[in-house]
Structure formats: C-alpha cells, structure tokens
Scaffold this motif. Structure first.
Motif, PDB file in Angstrom:
ATOM      1  N   LEU A   1     -12.245  46.587   9.370  1.00  0.00           N
ATOM      2  CA  LEU A   1     -12.176  46.843  10.812  1.00  0.00           C
ATOM      3  C   LEU A   1     -11.211  45.902  11.529  1.00  0.00           C
ATOM      4  O   LEU A   1     -10.965  46.057  12.727  1.00  0.00           O
ATOM      5  CB  LEU A   1     -13.574  46.706  11.432  1.00  0.00           C
ATOM      6  CG  LEU A   1     -14.584  47.806  11.084  1.00  0.00           C
ATOM      7  CD1 LEU A   1     -15.982  47.403  11.538  1.00  0.00           C
ATOM      8  CD2 LEU A   1     -14.173  49.133  11.737  1.00  0.00           C
ATOM      9  N   GLY A   2     -10.689  44.917  10.799  1.00  0.00           N
ATOM     10  CA  GLY A   2      -9.721  44.006  11.387  1.00  0.00           C
ATOM     11  C   GLY A   2     -10.295  42.725  11.954  1.00  0.00           C
ATOM     12  O   GLY A   2      -9.593  41.962  12.627  1.00  0.00           O
ATOM     13  N   PHE A   3     -11.567  42.430  11.646  1.00  0.00           N
ATOM     14  CA  PHE A   3     -12.230  41.288  12.270  1.00  0.00           C
ATOM     15  C   PHE A   3     -12.009  39.963  11.535  1.00  0.00           C
ATOM     16  O   PHE A   3     -12.456  38.922  12.017  1.00  0.00           O
ATOM     17  CB  PHE A   3     -13.728  41.563  12.406  1.00  0.00           C
ATOM     18  CG  PHE A   3     -14.050  42.534  13.503  1.00  0.00           C
ATOM     19  CD1 PHE A   3     -14.179  42.109  14.802  1.00  0.00           C
ATOM     20  CD2 PHE A   3     -14.204  43.887  13.236  1.00  0.00           C
ATOM     21  CE1 PHE A   3     -14.466  42.995  15.825  1.00  0.00           C
ATOM     22  CE2 PHE A   3     -14.483  44.794  14.247  1.00  0.00           C
ATOM     23  CZ  PHE A   3     -14.615  44.343  15.547  1.00  0.00           C
ATOM     24  N   MET A   4     -11.349  39.975  10.387  1.00  0.00           N
ATOM     25  CA  MET A   4     -11.087  38.718   9.683  1.00  0.00           C
ATOM     26  C   MET A   4      -9.741  38.114  10.042  1.00  0.00           C
ATOM     27  O   MET A   4      -9.396  37.031   9.546  1.00  0.00           O
ATOM     28  CB  MET A   4     -11.176  38.935   8.166  1.00  0.00           C
ATOM     29  CG  MET A   4     -12.584  39.190   7.671  1.00  0.00           C
ATOM     30  SD  MET A   4     -13.724  37.857   8.099  1.00  0.00           S
ATOM     31  CE  MET A   4     -15.148  38.300   7.093  1.00  0.00           C
ATOM     32  N   GLY A   5      -9.002  38.778  10.907  1.00  0.00           N
ATOM     33  CA  GLY A   5      -7.724  38.233  11.363  1.00  0.00           C
ATOM     34  C   GLY A   5      -7.433  38.689  12.777  1.00  0.00           C
ATOM     35  O   GLY A   5      -6.367  39.219  13.079  1.00  0.00           O
ATOM     36  N   LEU A   6      -8.382  38.439  13.680  1.00  0.00           N
ATOM     37  CA  LEU A   6      -8.277  38.971  15.036  1.00  0.00           C
ATOM     38  C   LEU A   6      -7.092  38.408  15.807  1.00  0.00           C
ATOM     39  O   LEU A   6      -6.520  39.090  16.650  1.00  0.00           O
ATOM     40  CB  LEU A   6      -9.579  38.698  15.802  1.00  0.00           C
ATOM     41  CG  LEU A   6     -10.739  39.629  15.425  1.00  0.00           C
ATOM     42  CD1 LEU A   6     -12.078  39.046  15.862  1.00  0.00           C
ATOM     43  CD2 LEU A   6     -10.529  41.007  16.054  1.00  0.00           C
ATOM     44  N   ASN A   7      -6.717  37.179  15.523  1.00  0.00           N
ATOM     45  CA  ASN A   7      -5.589  36.564  16.236  1.00  0.00           C
ATOM     46  C   ASN A   7      -4.399  36.342  15.299  1.00  0.00           C
ATOM     47  O   ASN A   7      -3.535  35.507  15.568  1.00  0.00           O
ATOM     48  CB  ASN A   7      -6.019  35.232  16.862  1.00  0.00           C
ATOM     49  CG  ASN A   7      -5.127  34.822  18.015  1.00  0.00           C
ATOM     50  OD1 ASN A   7      -4.491  35.661  18.657  1.00  0.00           O
ATOM     51  ND2 ASN A   7      -5.058  33.537  18.296  1.00  0.00           N
ATOM     52  N   ILE A   8      -4.372  37.102  14.202  1.00  0.00           N
ATOM     53  CA  ILE A   8      -3.286  37.002  13.222  1.00  0.00           C
ATOM     54  C   ILE A   8      -2.313  38.163  13.442  1.00  0.00           C
ATOM     55  O   ILE A   8      -2.730  39.296  13.669  1.00  0.00           O
ATOM     56  CB  ILE A   8      -3.844  37.017  11.785  1.00  0.00           C
ATOM     57  CG1 ILE A   8      -4.844  35.881  11.592  1.00  0.00           C
ATOM     58  CG2 ILE A   8      -2.697  36.923  10.778  1.00  0.00           C
ATOM     59  CD1 ILE A   8      -4.301  34.496  11.869  1.00  0.00           C
ATOM     60  N   ALA A   9      -1.035  37.867  13.332  1.00  0.00           N
ATOM     61  CA  ALA A   9      -0.007  38.881  13.567  1.00  0.00           C
ATOM     62  C   ALA A   9      -0.128  40.037  12.577  1.00  0.00           C
ATOM     63  O   ALA A   9      -0.424  39.822  11.400  1.00  0.00           O
ATOM     64  CB  ALA A   9       1.371  38.246  13.458  1.00  0.00           C
ATOM     65  N   PRO A  10       0.120  41.264  13.035  1.00  0.00           N
ATOM     66  CA  PRO A  10       0.061  42.423  12.139  1.00  0.00           C
ATOM     67  C   PRO A  10       0.995  42.305  10.939  1.00  0.00           C
ATOM     68  O   PRO A  10       0.722  42.875   9.881  1.00  0.00           O
ATOM     69  CB  PRO A  10       0.472  43.585  13.056  1.00  0.00           C
ATOM     70  CG  PRO A  10       0.053  43.139  14.425  1.00  0.00           C
ATOM     71  CD  PRO A  10       0.307  41.662  14.440  1.00  0.00           C
ATOM     72  N   ASP A  11       2.091  41.568  11.085  1.00  0.00           N
ATOM     73  CA  ASP A  11       3.022  41.384   9.964  1.00  0.00           C
ATOM     74  C   ASP A  11       2.341  40.747   8.755  1.00  0.00           C
ATOM     75  O   ASP A  11       2.789  40.916   7.620  1.00  0.00           O
ATOM     76  CB  ASP A  11       4.194  40.495  10.383  1.00  0.00           C
ATOM     77  CG  ASP A  11       5.183  41.227  11.269  1.00  0.00           C
ATOM     78  OD1 ASP A  11       5.062  42.468  11.392  1.00  0.00           O
ATOM     79  OD2 ASP A  11       6.071  40.571  11.837  1.00  0.00           O
TER      80      ASP A  11
END
Length: 383
Positions: A50-60
């Motif tokens: 769901l994307g919760f392990m890198g919430l403030n990490i760049a999509p790259d």
C-alpha cells in the motif's frame, strides 16, 4: 499554515484507517499474548504494498513520496488499532529517510526499494547502547578501517524489529581521539553479515508484538562502501533523524490515546449506574472533555512539526514539543479511560489495560520526555 488536508493526504488517512480496522485490530490482542506473528508479517507485507513503508521516500526509489504530514496521519490511524504494527512502520520509515537523506546514489538504489517494497520486513535503527541511551555521543561501538573493509565491534540495545530487520543503520566511533560526538560515523549493515548477532527479544511491558532486541557486533566485517555519508559526521545525522522519528512516535501515542478515549466514551454511554448511563455524570464528562481537548492539541502540534519538516524548514524544537505533549497527553488519556471503565479497565478482557501498557513507552523511546524538555528549553534560551 493551511490545516486543510489534500486529497492525497485524506486518501492515505482513509486507507490507513480502513486497513487498521479490517486487518490490524483483530490481531492486536493476539500479538499481546505472544500469538498472531504470521498475521503480523502478512500485514507488514500488505502495508508495504500500500506504500506505507516509504511514505516520505521518493517514487524513484520505490517510495510513495507522500510527505511528512501523510506519514503522521498514517501512523496515528495504524496505532489506533495496533501499536506494535505502528511502531514497526514508524521506525522502518525513519531508517528509509536516513538512507534517502545521506546515502550515496548506489546505496539508495540498493536498499530503499527493498525497504519500500516489503522485501525487507522492516529496517533497524542501531543507535542506543547499554551505556549510551539519552546521550548517544557516549557510544562505545567502534569501526576500525582494515584495508578495504571496516571492522565493527560493540553492542546496541533496544533495537526495534532487530530479529527480522533486513538492514541496519549502525552508528560507531571511527575516531576515538575526536571530541565527544565528533568522531562518529554511520554504516549500512545487512542482516546476514558475519559477525552480526541479534539477541533474544526483550520481555516488555507493552507493544509486545514489536520485537525489541540487542544487536551485537563481533569483528563484523563490512565493505568500505558501507560507510554512509561523511566520515566522522554521523552524530549530526542521528540527531537530525531522531527529530523526524519523534513525529512518528508522537503520532503513534496520539492514535493509542484516541483509541482509549473512544472506547471509554462508548463504554460510558452503555454502562448504567444509579439508573442512568454513567456518561450523564459530569465528572466523567469532564474526563472525556479533557482527554479529547489534549489529544486535539497534540494533533495540531504534530501537524505543525510535520508541516515544517515537509517544507524543508527547521522543525527539531517543534518535533520535541509535539512528541512531549502528545505522549504525555496520551498517557493521561489512557489512564482516564481506565478510570472510566472502573474495575473493567484493569481487566485484560477489555482493551484499556493493553492501551495503558502500550502507551507507556512512548514517553521514553525516541528521547524521553525529560530530553524533549531539555531540547525545547535550549531552543527557547538561544533565541
């Protein structure tokens, strides 16, 4: 500061709340009883998807790029259902942010996608030592250069997710002659590295589903390029990332406090004494009013700190204020909730007993309340 949440932030908050209610809440009591680990790991994988392990990490690098405000909102919602899961997510995000902030491009591409995707169930933040807790500059773990390698020796204490983290960010002394705090560097160490040993999990009062372990380094050899950031500048990195981590722990405490107060409110509306619901008695109404007011104030402080961080502004003092107030308010809210439940609040059949144990550590880890007061006071006196 505009307090209106964006569509993306609202979506993340809603997704976290829905997942927490459907997947986490039903397993929280099992984790507290030493069961439900398989479901716990399954939930971590789902949260990564769901994307919760890198919430403030760049999509790259495989992250969501959602920002610090979304991170705070998500941790609060997860903690309302399961503090053990929430702290695992919070610390893993903190490690990912350390890597994104100071690592080389090659290091980012090697580790961030594995953290964000869930290939690594979690990541570990190895700073605290048995003799260096509130004062990390007193650490004794050392890293000595030997040809094209570094040799790590020492031990770390109270490492969240120690037994299943895929990678650790480790701080060690690299210049023993430097003034305290000036000769410390930061390294990336993979879980299966020879010489790294994870000790048995601590027997804790609360948040029992989150493994907390000592980590030992015995002539642990890591490659030269495991150094992250500048040599002998790691202490500054640690202080900066702890400030961000405090937003996570404050948000976690807020979630537990809200869960406790909501449960106490529902109980008071149903429980009858003297021929009417106990929610009709002013004494209990005031307890609920105080808890909700303090928790709302905590939310605003956390939003302010997250807003400043997201905008690239100085936020350390505000993060300490938010962490201090939120964790202390959440502790009071949990104890008020227990009081409203009376004897039931002391009974493991009801969740207030678990909330009170889970929330207690929030005013201790990521910097005690006393340390937060020192940071706040120093900042005020410097102005």
């Amino acid at each position: 500061m505009n307090m209106t949440l964006s569509e993306e932030q609202l979506l993340i908050q809603h997704t976290a709340r829905e997942f927490a209610q459907k997947a986490l809440a039903g397993n929280a009591a099992s984790l507290d009883n030493g069961e439900g680990k398989e479901t716990f790991f399954s939930n971590l994988r789902s949260l990564a998807e769901l994307g919760f392990m890198g919430l403030n990490i760049a999509p790259d690098f495989g992250g969501s790029g959602a920002g610090s405000i979304a991170f705070s909102l998500a941790i609060t919602e997860l903690a309302r259902a399961c503090a053990s899961t929430a702290v695992t997510v919070s610390v893993t995000n903190m490690v990912a942010e350390v890597i994104q902030t100071v690592a080389s491009e090659a290091q980012k591409r090697q580790y961030l996608p594995k953290i964000c995707s869930g290939e690594y169930p979690a990541a570990g933040f190895c700073l605290t030592e048995p003799g260096a807790g509130s004062d990390p500059s007193a650490m004794r773990t050392s890293a000595v250069k030997d040809g094209g390698e570094w040799i790590l020796n020492g031990s770390k204490a109270y490492i969240t997710s120690g037994e299943f983290a895929g990678v650790f960010v480790v701080w060690a002394v690299t210049d023993k002659e430097a003034p305290r705090g000036k000769g410390i560097s930061c390294f990336l160490v993979e879980r299966e590295t020879a010489g790294l040993e994870v000790g048995p999990a601590e027997e804790k009062m609360g948040q029992k589903g989150s493994a907390t372990n000592p980590v030992y380094f015995d002539n642990c050899r890591i490659p030269e390029n495991a150094l992250m950031g500048e040599l002998n500048r790691g202490y500054q990195v640690a202080l900066g990332e702890l400030a961000g981590g405090r937003i996570g722990i404050g948000s976690l405490a807020l979630g537990i406090g809200l869960a406790a107060t909501d449960y106490a409110k529902s109980y008071a509306q149903e429980r009858e004494q003297f021929g009417k619901p106990i929610s009709s008695f002013q004494a209990l109404q005031w307890m609920l009013a105080d808890s909700y007011t303090e928790l709302e104030a905590a939310r605003l402080l956390l939003m302010q700190a997250a807003y400043l961080k997201e905008g690239g502004n100085a936020f350390a003092a505000q993060a300490s204020m938010a962490k201090l107030f939120a964790t202390e308010a959440a502790n009071r809210a949990c104890y008020a909730g227990q009081q409203i439940l009376g004897g039931h609040g002391y009974n493991r059949e009801y969740p207030l007993e678990r909330y009170a144990r889970d929330v207690r550590i929030t005013s201790i880890y990521e910097g005690t309340s006393e340390i937060q007061r020192m940071i706040i006071a120093r900042n005020a006196l410097a102005q």
